[in-house]
Design an enzyme around this catalytic site. Sequence first.
Site, PDB file in Angstrom:
ATOM      1  N   ASP A 187      21.916  43.726   3.802  1.00  0.00           N
ATOM      2  CA  ASP A 187      23.237  44.289   3.572  1.00  0.00           C
ATOM      3  C   ASP A 187      23.565  44.341   2.083  1.00  0.00           C
ATOM      4  O   ASP A 187      23.631  43.315   1.412  1.00  0.00           O
ATOM      5  CB  ASP A 187      24.251  43.401   4.316  1.00  0.00           C
ATOM      6  CG  ASP A 187      25.600  44.057   4.391  1.00  0.00           C
ATOM      7  OD1 ASP A 187      25.649  45.233   4.758  1.00  0.00           O
ATOM      8  OD2 ASP A 187      26.593  43.391   4.069  1.00  0.00           O
TER       9      ASP A 187
ATOM     10  N   THR B  44      27.249  50.557   1.811  1.00  0.00           N
ATOM     11  CA  THR B  44      27.337  49.937   0.492  1.00  0.00           C
ATOM     12  C   THR B  44      26.091  50.214  -0.347  1.00  0.00           C
ATOM     13  O   THR B  44      26.186  50.476  -1.543  1.00  0.00           O
ATOM     14  CB  THR B  44      27.532  48.416   0.620  1.00  0.00           C
ATOM     15  OG1 THR B  44      26.517  47.889   1.478  1.00  0.00           O
ATOM     16  CG2 THR B  44      28.872  48.091   1.212  1.00  0.00           C
ATOM     17  N   THR B  45      24.925  50.176   0.293  1.00  0.00           N
ATOM     18  CA  THR B  45      23.694  50.436  -0.451  1.00  0.00           C
ATOM     19  C   THR B  45      23.696  51.880  -0.963  1.00  0.00           C
ATOM     20  O   THR B  45      23.371  52.142  -2.131  1.00  0.00           O
ATOM     21  CB  THR B  45      22.468  50.212   0.456  1.00  0.00           C
ATOM     22  OG1 THR B  45      22.662  48.999   1.168  1.00  0.00           O
ATOM     23  CG2 THR B  45      21.198  50.124  -0.343  1.00  0.00           C
TER      24      THR B  45
ATOM     25  N   ASP C  58      29.045  46.117  10.536  1.00  0.00           N
ATOM     26  CA  ASP C  58      28.769  47.496  10.106  1.00  0.00           C
ATOM     27  C   ASP C  58      29.072  48.461  11.246  1.00  0.00           C
ATOM     28  O   ASP C  58      29.694  49.505  11.041  1.00  0.00           O
ATOM     29  CB  ASP C  58      27.290  47.659   9.703  1.00  0.00           C
ATOM     30  CG  ASP C  58      27.012  47.071   8.321  1.00  0.00           C
ATOM     31  OD1 ASP C  58      27.974  46.613   7.673  1.00  0.00           O
ATOM     32  OD2 ASP C  58      25.844  47.073   7.895  1.00  0.00           O
TER      33      ASP C  58
HETATM   34  P1  ADP Z   1      23.968  51.342   3.719  1.00  0.00           P
HETATM   35  O1  ADP Z   1      24.273  49.996   3.137  1.00  0.00           O
HETATM   36  O2  ADP Z   1      24.141  52.427   2.719  1.00  0.00           O
HETATM   37  O3  ADP Z   1      24.666  51.612   5.004  1.00  0.00           O
HETATM   38  P2  ADP Z   1      21.609  51.165   5.325  1.00  0.00           P
HETATM   39  O4  ADP Z   1      20.462  50.276   5.042  1.00  0.00           O
HETATM   40  O5  ADP Z   1      22.492  50.853   6.467  1.00  0.00           O
HETATM   41  O6  ADP Z   1      22.412  51.309   4.006  1.00  0.00           O
HETATM   42  O7  ADP Z   1      20.993  52.621   5.535  1.00  0.00           O
HETATM   43  C1  ADP Z   1      21.798  53.727   5.797  1.00  0.00           C
HETATM   44  C2  ADP Z   1      20.943  54.971   5.794  1.00  0.00           C
HETATM   45  O8  ADP Z   1      19.962  54.925   6.823  1.00  0.00           O
HETATM   46  C3  ADP Z   1      21.785  56.211   6.056  1.00  0.00           C
HETATM   47  O9  ADP Z   1      21.465  57.206   5.130  1.00  0.00           O
HETATM   48  C4  ADP Z   1      21.393  56.605   7.473  1.00  0.00           C
HETATM   49  O10 ADP Z   1      21.508  57.994   7.689  1.00  0.00           O
HETATM   50  C5  ADP Z   1      19.964  56.156   7.533  1.00  0.00           C
HETATM   51  N1  ADP Z   1      19.476  55.962   8.900  1.00  0.00           N
HETATM   52  C6  ADP Z   1      19.983  55.163   9.875  1.00  0.00           C
HETATM   53  N2  ADP Z   1      19.231  55.247  10.991  1.00  0.00           N
HETATM   54  C7  ADP Z   1      18.226  56.126  10.736  1.00  0.00           C
HETATM   55  C8  ADP Z   1      17.114  56.643  11.463  1.00  0.00           C
HETATM   56  N3  ADP Z   1      16.887  56.283  12.714  1.00  0.00           N
HETATM   57  N4  ADP Z   1      16.297  57.518  10.840  1.00  0.00           N
HETATM   58  C9  ADP Z   1      16.525  57.885   9.575  1.00  0.00           C
HETATM   59  N5  ADP Z   1      17.532  57.434   8.828  1.00  0.00           N
HETATM   60  C10 ADP Z   1      18.381  56.576   9.392  1.00  0.00           C
HETATM   61 MG    MG Z   2      24.489  50.772   6.836  1.00  0.00          MG
END
Ligand code: ADP
Ligand code: MG
Length: 536
Positions: free
Chosen positions: A61, A94-95, A386
């Site tokens: 996270d 957040t990332t 989240d």
């Molecule tokens: P953040 O802190 O930004 O939410 P995450 O590690 O949760 O970071 O990653 C979010 C990203 O992962 C988003 O761009 C989302 O569209 C992508 N994502 C989530 N599930 C999938 C999936 N099954 N395939 C491809 N991308 C995905």
């Molecule tokens: Mg996320």
Amino acid sequence: MPDKPVILMPEDIQRIMGKDAQRNNILAARMVAEVVKTTLGPKGMDKMLVSPTNEIIVTNDGVTILDKMQIEHPAAKMMVEVAKTQESEVGDGTTTAVMLAGKLLENAEKLLDRKIHPTVITKGYRLAAEKSQEILNDIAIRIAPDNDEVLKQIAMTAMTGKGAEDAKENFAEIIVRAIKQIKDGNKIDIDDVKIEKSKGEGIKDTELISGIILAKERISQDMPYKIDGARIALIDFPVELRNPGIDTKVSISSPEQLQSFLYEEEKVIKEMVDKIKLSGANALFCQKGIDDVAQYLFAKAGIYACRRVARSDMEKIAKASGAKIVSNLSELTPFELGASKTVEEVKHGNDEFTYIRGCQNPRAVTILVRGGTEHVIDEIERAIRDGLGDVICSLKFGMVVPGGGAVEIELAKRLREFSQGLSGREQLAVEEFASALEFIPSTLAENAGIDPIDVLTELKSRHDAGDKNAGLNLFTNKVEDTIAAKIIEPLKIKTQAINSASEVATMILRIDDVIASDIKKSGMRNVGINGMQGID
Ligand code: ADP
Ligand code: MG
């Protein structure tokens, strides 16, 4: 006349000016983005954080990582603020927000190298950010608030890759049910969902309870373990005599005197207990201590009591049961009591909990997160938060976008089209803004071990052909329509991330002078980030 030196500031003030200040700030901000980059997306890696007290956190996270890193550099701290704003406004993304800000600055540096003035870059970035909001609203898809299936998919997308994999569907179901229950017209307050944690069993045993769960046991085994038709009293003062100070001396010269001393003490306690009994309460939650004599008396009166209940929990019980938190015993009357169907002690493994079920206010819910170890439970809790954040956001604004980088690619494409109508230099800045957005899908690919250039090329050509939902599906590792693949995110994640990323990037770009009164404390001395203590 000889020139006299002009002294503006004391000697120990450090000043970094012009290009140096700019580059130093940009570098620090980029380093922050670099830290979280590998955690992005479902295939992102985790980080292990070790605190000064050797507490270990394993997480994926963004905001948790940055929060625990003790970042000192002022520009880097501004980046951490981006993550925190994203967390409080949306609860997820957040990332993404931090990475975008870092990439915007990295790309700005390229323009600075080409002698483009920072004000031109910031103007271009601002134009691009404004235009992005417009384009995003156009790309977004409206959802029906009662479409539970879509809401579950949103929750699952939020939790993908966060240690919740095995029970994702179960969690999504819990999240959607919890939010439906706390929803009050258009008002949804995430604080109405209480999260309690219990070690011992598998994560699949995580459950949703209508009511409040406290990680507290009744203070005496002689108390009833269950109260039906509970009348709840909440007090924030101790039911014990104030601790005598260290210097207090009680001179007792005979056994009778000792007896009467103890008797007096007991009398005071008994009076307190009687007053509580008189109010009609049969369940008591006390924010402070309850002494042994009082425990005995409460048990005798058939009152269920918990002590040292956290203030935040007291407030939650108050909201759920309608009880008022009383600070003065004389104020405790039947009118201050709350009500619930039951108050009951429930044991999970070695831990005892108090369940307050069937509260007056039906909007009180608790998610009890179960898991094998503390670290697993904590990470599941973050994943669930989240999910909660994303579903609430989607319901509030009613708009979603395709995930897996689809929305970023479409946005980049349309920003490039928009840039064609701008003057030369601003055009360059808007183009750099567009390419910063493409960094999201390319990192998603890179983190999954897929060639980012291939993916970007394919994504771009699919979008050029009009396939605006084409994104990288990391379940299949293919470029697909991500809405059809059920990878869905709330629009607000993206609008918020772009807004705060471009704001912080332009703010950092406009700084050309850093004046630090205490250079050591300011963290400016060595660019970068003081790592966690214990890790070097
Ligand atoms: P953040 O802190 O930004 O939410 P995450 O590690 O949760 O970071 O990653 C979010 C990203 O992962 C988003 O761009 C989302 O569209 C992508 N994502 C989530 N599930 C999938 C999936 N099954 N395939 C491809 N991308 C995905
Ligand atoms: Mg996320």
